[in-house]
Design a protein around this motif. Structure first.
Motif, PDB file in Angstrom:
ATOM      1  N   SER A  75       0.646  -0.900  -0.049  1.00 46.80           N
ATOM      2  CA  SER A  75      -0.014   0.138   0.046  1.00 46.80           C
ATOM      3  C   SER A  75       0.722   1.101  -0.011  1.00 46.80           C
ATOM      4  O   SER A  75       0.624   2.209  -0.681  1.00 46.80           O
ATOM      5  N   LEU A  76       1.884   1.173   0.790  1.00 46.75           N
ATOM      6  CA  LEU A  76       2.837   2.396   1.015  1.00 46.75           C
ATOM      7  C   LEU A  76       3.324   2.614  -0.546  1.00 46.75           C
ATOM      8  O   LEU A  76       3.657   3.832  -0.871  1.00 46.75           O
ATOM      9  N   HIS A  77       3.941   1.682  -1.144  1.00 45.51           N
ATOM     10  CA  HIS A  77       4.472   1.889  -2.502  1.00 45.51           C
ATOM     11  C   HIS A  77       3.408   2.316  -3.496  1.00 45.51           C
ATOM     12  O   HIS A  77       3.806   3.287  -4.213  1.00 45.51           O
ATOM     13  N   ALA A  78       2.263   2.008  -3.298  1.00 45.96           N
ATOM     14  CA  ALA A  78       1.175   2.498  -4.560  1.00 45.96           C
ATOM     15  C   ALA A  78       1.087   3.701  -4.192  1.00 45.96           C
ATOM     16  O   ALA A  78       0.947   4.677  -4.870  1.00 45.96           O
ATOM     17  N   VAL A  79       0.830   4.139  -2.865  1.00 41.81           N
ATOM     18  CA  VAL A  79       0.656   5.591  -2.421  1.00 41.81           C
ATOM     19  C   VAL A  79       1.814   6.653  -2.795  1.00 41.81           C
ATOM     20  O   VAL A  79       1.758   7.642  -3.480  1.00 41.81           O
ATOM     21  N   SER A  80       3.132   5.787  -2.876  1.00 46.26           N
ATOM     22  CA  SER A  80       4.141   6.519  -3.133  1.00 46.26           C
ATOM     23  C   SER A  80       4.328   6.961  -4.511  1.00 46.26           C
ATOM     24  O   SER A  80       4.620   7.759  -5.096  1.00 46.26           O
ATOM     25  N   ARG A  81       3.978   5.939  -5.410  1.00 47.95           N
ATOM     26  CA  ARG A  81       3.716   6.203  -6.777  1.00 47.95           C
ATOM     27  C   ARG A  81       2.708   7.133  -7.035  1.00 47.95           C
ATOM     28  O   ARG A  81       3.105   8.037  -8.002  1.00 47.95           O
ATOM     29  N   ARG A  82       1.815   7.132  -6.461  1.00 45.76           N
ATOM     30  CA  ARG A  82       0.571   8.240  -6.675  1.00 45.76           C
ATOM     31  C   ARG A  82       1.300   9.508  -6.367  1.00 45.76           C
ATOM     32  O   ARG A  82       0.722  10.355  -7.038  1.00 45.76           O
ATOM     33  N   LEU A  83       1.747   9.444  -5.169  1.00 49.51           N
ATOM     34  CA  LEU A  83       2.287  10.904  -4.629  1.00 49.51           C
ATOM     35  C   LEU A  83       3.347  11.447  -5.629  1.00 49.51           C
ATOM     36  O   LEU A  83       3.264  12.519  -6.050  1.00 49.51           O
ATOM     37  N   THR A 150       7.772  16.241  -3.404  1.00 48.56           N
ATOM     38  CA  THR A 150       6.799  15.387  -2.883  1.00 48.56           C
ATOM     39  C   THR A 150       6.303  15.264  -1.584  1.00 48.56           C
ATOM     40  O   THR A 150       5.542  14.553  -1.013  1.00 48.56           O
TER      41      THR A 150
END
Length: 203
Positions: A75-83, A150
């Protein structure tokens, strides 16, 4: 099948012992035997069985924790990608190369923004100008074109904060700190941590 099985035999033939262990035995006693030895061995295996059960329980809990961490990392990676994608779009939006202006004052502003990028964003900046002259535009350009792109950009209009709520708005409060504080609340300084805080109309 989880009960430890001890077998008693009068035979010492290796092949028969191996067969008994293959059938599920965990220990054996040879006749004649002492009752004290039987009790000692049973007690040892009961303790081992309990310890194994505890280890299995701990192992299951660890597996659950590992799975939870794996999901959290995903989830953190997904949020990081979106961010990162949002930061990239914002960087494009506030890219000063798209700005139009040839005056000396405008070129001076662009030069100052370039210098800010060289500092890595670790400095305080005072932006002055009349109302409507684009102070927030400059602040956003400095943020989204800098090293903190970011991280959060928080804009706060100081003239819109009632005097009695200034401290709470800027620095936050905990539940019950005053009448009406029904929950913990972060102040804008904490919300902007690691990023940029734009205090508009600070005068």
């Amino acid at each position: 099948r989880d009960i430890p099985v001890l077998f008693i035999t009068a035979m010492e033939e290796t092949s028969l012992l191996i067969e008994a262990f293959h059938a599920g035995g965990v220990d054996h006693l040879t006749k004649p035997f002492l009752i004290e030895e039987v009790l000692a061995r049973v007690g040892t295996h009961v303790r081992l069985h309990r310890q194994n059960a505890q280890l299995l329980h701990i192992n299951e809990a660890l597996r659950g924790e590992i799975e939870g961490r794996r999901q959290a990392e995903t989830s953190l990676h997904a949020v990081s990608r979106r961010l990162s994608e949002v930061a990239r779009r914002e960087a494009d939006r506030w890219d000063t190369s798209n700005w139009v202006g040839r005056s000396a004052a405008f070129q001076h502003i662009l030069n100052d923004l370039r210098k800010l990028r060289e500092f890595g964003g670790n400095t305080n900046v005072l932006i002055t100008g009349e109302s409507g002259s684009g102070k927030e535009w400059i602040a956003r350009a400095a943020h989204f074109q800098g090293a903190r792109a970011t991280a959060p950009f928080v804009a706060m209009n100081c003239s819109a904060i009632p005097t009695e709520l200034a401290e709470s708005t800027l620095f936050g409060h905990v539940k019950g700190a005053f009448t009406g504080a029904l929950a913990d609340r972060k102040g804008c300084f904490e919300e902007a941590h690691g990023g940029s805080l734009f205090l508009d109309e600070i005068g």
